[in-house]
Motif scaffolding. Structure first.
Motif, PDB file in Angstrom:
ATOM      1  N   LEU A  27       0.828  -1.206   0.000  1.00  0.00           N
ATOM      2  CA  LEU A  27       0.000   0.000   0.000  1.00  0.00           C
ATOM      3  C   LEU A  27       0.867   1.262   0.000  1.00  0.00           C
ATOM      4  CD1 LEU A  27      -2.728  -1.061   2.608  1.00  0.00           C
ATOM      5  CD2 LEU A  27      -2.911  -1.083   0.104  1.00  0.00           C
ATOM      6  N   ALA A  28       1.962   1.218   0.752  1.00  0.00           N
ATOM      7  CA  ALA A  28       2.861   2.379   0.821  1.00  0.00           C
ATOM      8  C   ALA A  28       3.518   2.649  -0.529  1.00  0.00           C
ATOM      9  CB  ALA A  28       3.930   2.148   1.888  1.00  0.00           C
ATOM     10  N   LEU A  29       3.916   1.588  -1.227  1.00  0.00           N
ATOM     11  CA  LEU A  29       4.568   1.754  -2.533  1.00  0.00           C
ATOM     12  C   LEU A  29       3.606   2.341  -3.553  1.00  0.00           C
ATOM     13  CD1 LEU A  29       7.108   1.266  -4.257  1.00  0.00           C
ATOM     14  CD2 LEU A  29       6.196  -1.021  -4.769  1.00  0.00           C
ATOM     15  N   LYS A  30       2.339   2.014  -3.468  1.00  0.00           N
ATOM     16  CA  LYS A  30       1.340   2.564  -4.393  1.00  0.00           C
ATOM     17  C   LYS A  30       1.246   4.078  -4.249  1.00  0.00           C
ATOM     18  CE  LYS A  30      -2.577   0.402  -4.906  1.00  0.00           C
ATOM     19  NZ  LYS A  30      -3.859  -0.314  -4.557  1.00  0.00           N
ATOM     20  N   GLU A  31       1.475   4.598  -3.035  1.00  0.00           N
ATOM     21  CA  GLU A  31       1.396   6.038  -2.794  1.00  0.00           C
ATOM     22  C   GLU A  31       2.716   6.751  -3.065  1.00  0.00           C
ATOM     23  OE1 GLU A  31      -0.079   6.808   1.115  1.00  0.00           O
ATOM     24  OE2 GLU A  31      -2.063   5.961   0.715  1.00  0.00           O
ATOM     25  N   ARG A  32       3.825   6.047  -2.887  1.00  0.00           N
ATOM     26  CA  ARG A  32       5.153   6.648  -3.047  1.00  0.00           C
ATOM     27  C   ARG A  32       6.016   5.704  -3.871  1.00  0.00           C
ATOM     28  NH1 ARG A  32       3.255   7.661   2.144  1.00  0.00           N
ATOM     29  NH2 ARG A  32       3.346   9.865   2.821  1.00  0.00           N
ATOM     30  N   LYS A  33       6.018   5.941  -5.174  1.00  0.00           N
ATOM     31  CA  LYS A  33       6.664   5.023  -6.113  1.00  0.00           C
ATOM     32  C   LYS A  33       8.177   4.964  -5.944  1.00  0.00           C
ATOM     33  CE  LYS A  33       2.733   4.207  -8.264  1.00  0.00           C
ATOM     34  NZ  LYS A  33       2.054   2.909  -8.135  1.00  0.00           N
ATOM     35  N   ASN A  34       8.762   6.058  -5.466  1.00  0.00           N
ATOM     36  CA  ASN A  34      10.227   6.114  -5.337  1.00  0.00           C
ATOM     37  C   ASN A  34      10.681   5.563  -3.981  1.00  0.00           C
ATOM     38  OD1 ASN A  34       8.984   8.446  -4.166  1.00  0.00           O
ATOM     39  ND2 ASN A  34      11.018   9.395  -3.993  1.00  0.00           N
ATOM     40  N   THR A  35      10.202   4.367  -3.646  1.00  0.00           N
ATOM     41  CA  THR A  35      10.555   3.712  -2.389  1.00  0.00           C
ATOM     42  C   THR A  35      11.093   2.323  -2.677  1.00  0.00           C
ATOM     43  OG1 THR A  35       8.658   4.829  -1.349  1.00  0.00           O
ATOM     44  CG2 THR A  35       9.727   3.093  -0.082  1.00  0.00           C
ATOM     45  N   SER A  36      12.119   1.925  -1.958  1.00  0.00           N
ATOM     46  CA  SER A  36      12.596   0.547  -2.017  1.00  0.00           C
ATOM     47  C   SER A  36      12.663  -0.003  -0.597  1.00  0.00           C
ATOM     48  CB  SER A  36      13.976   0.462  -2.692  1.00  0.00           C
ATOM     49  OG  SER A  36      14.957   1.123  -1.913  1.00  0.00           O
ATOM     50  N   PHE A  37      12.603  -1.318  -0.478  1.00  0.00           N
ATOM     51  CA  PHE A  37      12.513  -1.957   0.833  1.00  0.00           C
ATOM     52  C   PHE A  37      13.567  -3.043   0.997  1.00  0.00           C
ATOM     53  CE2 PHE A  37       8.290  -0.490  -0.354  1.00  0.00           C
ATOM     54  CZ  PHE A  37       7.875   0.199   0.778  1.00  0.00           C
ATOM     55  N   ILE A  38      14.077  -3.150   2.220  1.00  0.00           N
ATOM     56  CA  ILE A  38      14.878  -4.304   2.623  1.00  0.00           C
ATOM     57  C   ILE A  38      14.110  -4.968   3.761  1.00  0.00           C
ATOM     58  CG2 ILE A  38      17.100  -5.153   3.437  1.00  0.00           C
ATOM     59  CD1 ILE A  38      18.347  -2.509   2.567  1.00  0.00           C
ATOM     60  N   PHE A  39      13.608  -6.170   3.518  1.00  0.00           N
ATOM     61  CA  PHE A  39      12.850  -6.894   4.530  1.00  0.00           C
ATOM     62  C   PHE A  39      13.767  -7.881   5.250  1.00  0.00           C
ATOM     63  CE2 PHE A  39       9.508  -5.812   1.401  1.00  0.00           C
ATOM     64  CZ  PHE A  39       8.665  -5.095   2.247  1.00  0.00           C
ATOM     65  N   HIS A  40      13.759  -7.808   6.577  1.00  0.00           N
ATOM     66  CA  HIS A  40      14.585  -8.698   7.386  1.00  0.00           C
ATOM     67  C   HIS A  40      13.684  -9.678   8.125  1.00  0.00           C
ATOM     68  CE1 HIS A  40      18.058  -5.930   6.890  1.00  0.00           C
ATOM     69  NE2 HIS A  40      17.104  -5.012   6.882  1.00  0.00           N
ATOM     70  N   GLU A 309      -2.506  -3.771   8.038  1.00  0.00           N
ATOM     71  CA  GLU A 309      -1.732  -3.252   6.907  1.00  0.00           C
ATOM     72  C   GLU A 309      -1.917  -1.745   6.696  1.00  0.00           C
ATOM     73  OE1 GLU A 309      -5.640  -4.870   5.283  1.00  0.00           O
ATOM     74  OE2 GLU A 309      -4.097  -5.494   6.730  1.00  0.00           O
ATOM     75  N   VAL A 310      -3.097  -1.232   7.025  1.00  0.00           N
ATOM     76  CA  VAL A 310      -3.331   0.210   6.877  1.00  0.00           C
ATOM     77  C   VAL A 310      -2.471   0.990   7.863  1.00  0.00           C
ATOM     78  CG1 VAL A 310      -5.044   2.053   7.025  1.00  0.00           C
ATOM     79  CG2 VAL A 310      -5.671  -0.151   6.015  1.00  0.00           C
ATOM     80  N   GLY A 311      -2.426   0.520   9.096  1.00  0.00           N
ATOM     81  CA  GLY A 311      -1.590   1.178  10.089  1.00  0.00           C
ATOM     82  C   GLY A 311      -0.116   1.076   9.753  1.00  0.00           C
ATOM     83  N   PHE A 312       0.313  -0.094   9.266  1.00  0.00           N
ATOM     84  CA  PHE A 312       1.732  -0.237   8.935  1.00  0.00           C
ATOM     85  C   PHE A 312       2.099   0.632   7.745  1.00  0.00           C
ATOM     86  CE2 PHE A 312       5.791  -2.239   8.116  1.00  0.00           C
ATOM     87  CZ  PHE A 312       6.235  -2.504   9.412  1.00  0.00           C
ATOM     88  N   LYS A 313       1.164   0.776   6.805  1.00  0.00           N
ATOM     89  CA  LYS A 313       1.405   1.697   5.689  1.00  0.00           C
ATOM     90  C   LYS A 313       1.669   3.103   6.216  1.00  0.00           C
ATOM     91  CE  LYS A 313      -1.720   4.074   3.920  1.00  0.00           C
ATOM     92  NZ  LYS A 313      -2.919   4.682   3.307  1.00  0.00           N
ATOM     93  N   SER A 314       0.912   3.520   7.233  1.00  0.00           N
ATOM     94  CA  SER A 314       1.096   4.849   7.818  1.00  0.00           C
ATOM     95  C   SER A 314       2.476   4.988   8.447  1.00  0.00           C
ATOM     96  CB  SER A 314       0.014   5.130   8.871  1.00  0.00           C
ATOM     97  OG  SER A 314      -1.265   5.130   8.290  1.00  0.00           O
ATOM     98  N   ALA A 315       2.933   3.945   9.152  1.00  0.00           N
ATOM     99  CA  ALA A 315       4.258   3.983   9.769  1.00  0.00           C
ATOM    100  C   ALA A 315       5.352   4.076   8.711  1.00  0.00           C
ATOM    101  CB  ALA A 315       4.466   2.749  10.642  1.00  0.00           C
ATOM    102  N   LEU A 316       5.200   3.335   7.624  1.00  0.00           N
ATOM    103  CA  LEU A 316       6.173   3.404   6.529  1.00  0.00           C
ATOM    104  C   LEU A 316       6.155   4.782   5.873  1.00  0.00           C
ATOM    105  CD1 LEU A 316       5.490  -0.094   4.915  1.00  0.00           C
ATOM    106  CD2 LEU A 316       7.571   0.591   6.123  1.00  0.00           C
ATOM    107  N   GLY A 317       4.952   5.352   5.722  1.00  0.00           N
ATOM    108  CA  GLY A 317       4.845   6.695   5.152  1.00  0.00           C
ATOM    109  C   GLY A 317       5.512   7.733   6.033  1.00  0.00           C
ATOM    110  N   LEU A 318       5.373   7.578   7.354  1.00  0.00           N
ATOM    111  CA  LEU A 318       6.039   8.499   8.278  1.00  0.00           C
ATOM    112  C   LEU A 318       7.550   8.382   8.144  1.00  0.00           C
ATOM    113  CD1 LEU A 318       5.870  10.522  10.640  1.00  0.00           C
ATOM    114  CD2 LEU A 318       5.777   8.551  12.189  1.00  0.00           C
TER     115      LEU A 318
END
Length: 355
Positions: A27-40, A309-318
């Motif tokens: 959900l976060a990537l849909k709002e901010r396309k210039n984002t990359s993630f490293i998942f641990h 997932e909605v709340g986590f999207k907000s944390a990633l956006g922050l």
């Protein structure tokens, strides 16, 4: 095109991990396309979820970590056994190593603060880190800290929080001189603990050094949005936060019951659907999910562990906004503005494990 913001994620942190984490990142990537993630975290759990979201998978790297920090582990135990090997530690280490701009976790708060402090270290001039939250009010969003990083605070720590909070306000709200208020039992200068009164005297003398000191504020000033930044110690701040979340759910429950009581109220609810949906969004704590660990040499965001997932999207956006606005640079600049003589005579507190 804006530079890519790289977010390091503890994929195993939180009650609903890793599904809520991966779905939230989608959900976060849909709002901010210039984002990359490293998942641990555990690859066997993360990779099948990424397969559900091909666009997210194309912007992601997975780093396998077998160890996961439990929600009930003491910070000292988590640090001892999870250093270097847990998904939580590795998410922070990526920020220290320059691989990521910000780390986000929904895991154990005390463990996350202990690991973040140990790995990233407090910034020069900051006695102890704090947790800042974005708080919706009648006026606009404000910042409240500390939200529970440290139980109890002396005058030096309260002044630190004021400096950190004003830097966050400048980064988030684009304000040159945000207003600062100290949470107290009354607005009169003679009221409150000595530590609060001493911090008030220091901030009053330094007003204009990147912030405007308003004075003491009371609990109802939080919801009013009387000032841009409210400073308190962690015990009070955490209770205020949990009380506000509980009150929002209570009011929402009352409203649902009232609007479904009989056919007249149901008809009124139908006619007011648009307004009620707007109110529901405004009162949804998931939309302001995420606490910022302030005062470290790197940005760490703590998501509510029980969010979806909605709340986590907000944390990633922050986290994205904190990195994009160069929060660390703004804090450093704020420290340079603040008169060093204001706090040099105050004792530096002994380090203490966060709760």
């Amino acid at each position: 095109m804006t530079d890519t913001i790289r977010i390091s994620v503890d994929a195993m942190g939180g009650d609903n991990a890793p599904r809520a984490v991966i779905h939230g990142a989608h959900l976060a990537l849909k709002e901010r396309k210039n984002t990359s993630f490293i998942f641990h975290g555990r690859q066997e759990l993360i990779n099948p979820l990424l397969d559900e979201f091909p666009a997210l998978k194309a912007h992601s790297i997975v780093r396998h970590c077998e160890m996961v920090i439990a929600s009930d582990e003491k910070p000292s135990q988590a640090l001892r056994k999870g250093k270097n090997v847990s998904s939580m530690w590795q998410s922070i280490q990526a920020v220290k190593d320059g691989e990521a701009d910000v780390a986000v976790s929904g895991g154990n708060t005390g463990a996350l603060m202990a690991m973040s402090t140990f790995c990233l270290r407090p910034m020069k001039g900051i006695s102890r880190p704090g947790i800042a939250a974005i708080w919706p009010t009648l006026r606009s969003d404000i910042i409240v800290l500390d939200m529970g990083a440290t139980i109890g605070a002396d005058a030096r720590q309260l002044v630190d929080y004021a400096i950190l909070g004003s830097a966050l306000a400048r980064a988030l709200f684009d304000q040159d001189s945000p207003t600062i208020g100290l949470l107290n039992v009354g607005t009169e200068e003679v009221k409150g603990l000595e530590s609060i009164k001493e911090a008030g005297r220091i901030l009053a003398a330094a007003s204009g050094a990147g912030f405007t000191y308003h004075g003491f504020v009371e609990g109802d000033d939080i919801g009013k949005g009387t000032v841009d930044v409210i400073v308190t110690e962690g015990f009070v701040g955490n209770i205020a936060l949990k009380t506000a979340e509980g009150t929002a759910r209570q009011v929402a429950s009352y409203l649902r019951s009232a609007l479904s009581a009989n056919w007249m109220s149901k008809l009124g609810a139908l006619l007011a659907t648009s307004a009620l949906n707007a109110l529901r969004r405004k009162m949804d704590p998931r939309t302001v999910n995420g606490g910022v660990f302030m005062g470290l040499n790197g940005i760490v965001i703590k998501s509510h562990g029980g969010t979806d997932e909605v709340g986590f999207k907000s944390a990633l956006g922050l986290g994205y906004e904190m990195a994009r606005s160069h929060l660390i640079d703004k804090i450093t600049e704020g420290m340079q503005r603040f008169p060093v003589s204001a706090v040099t005579d105050l004792p530096t507190p002994e380090p203490e494990a966060s709760a």
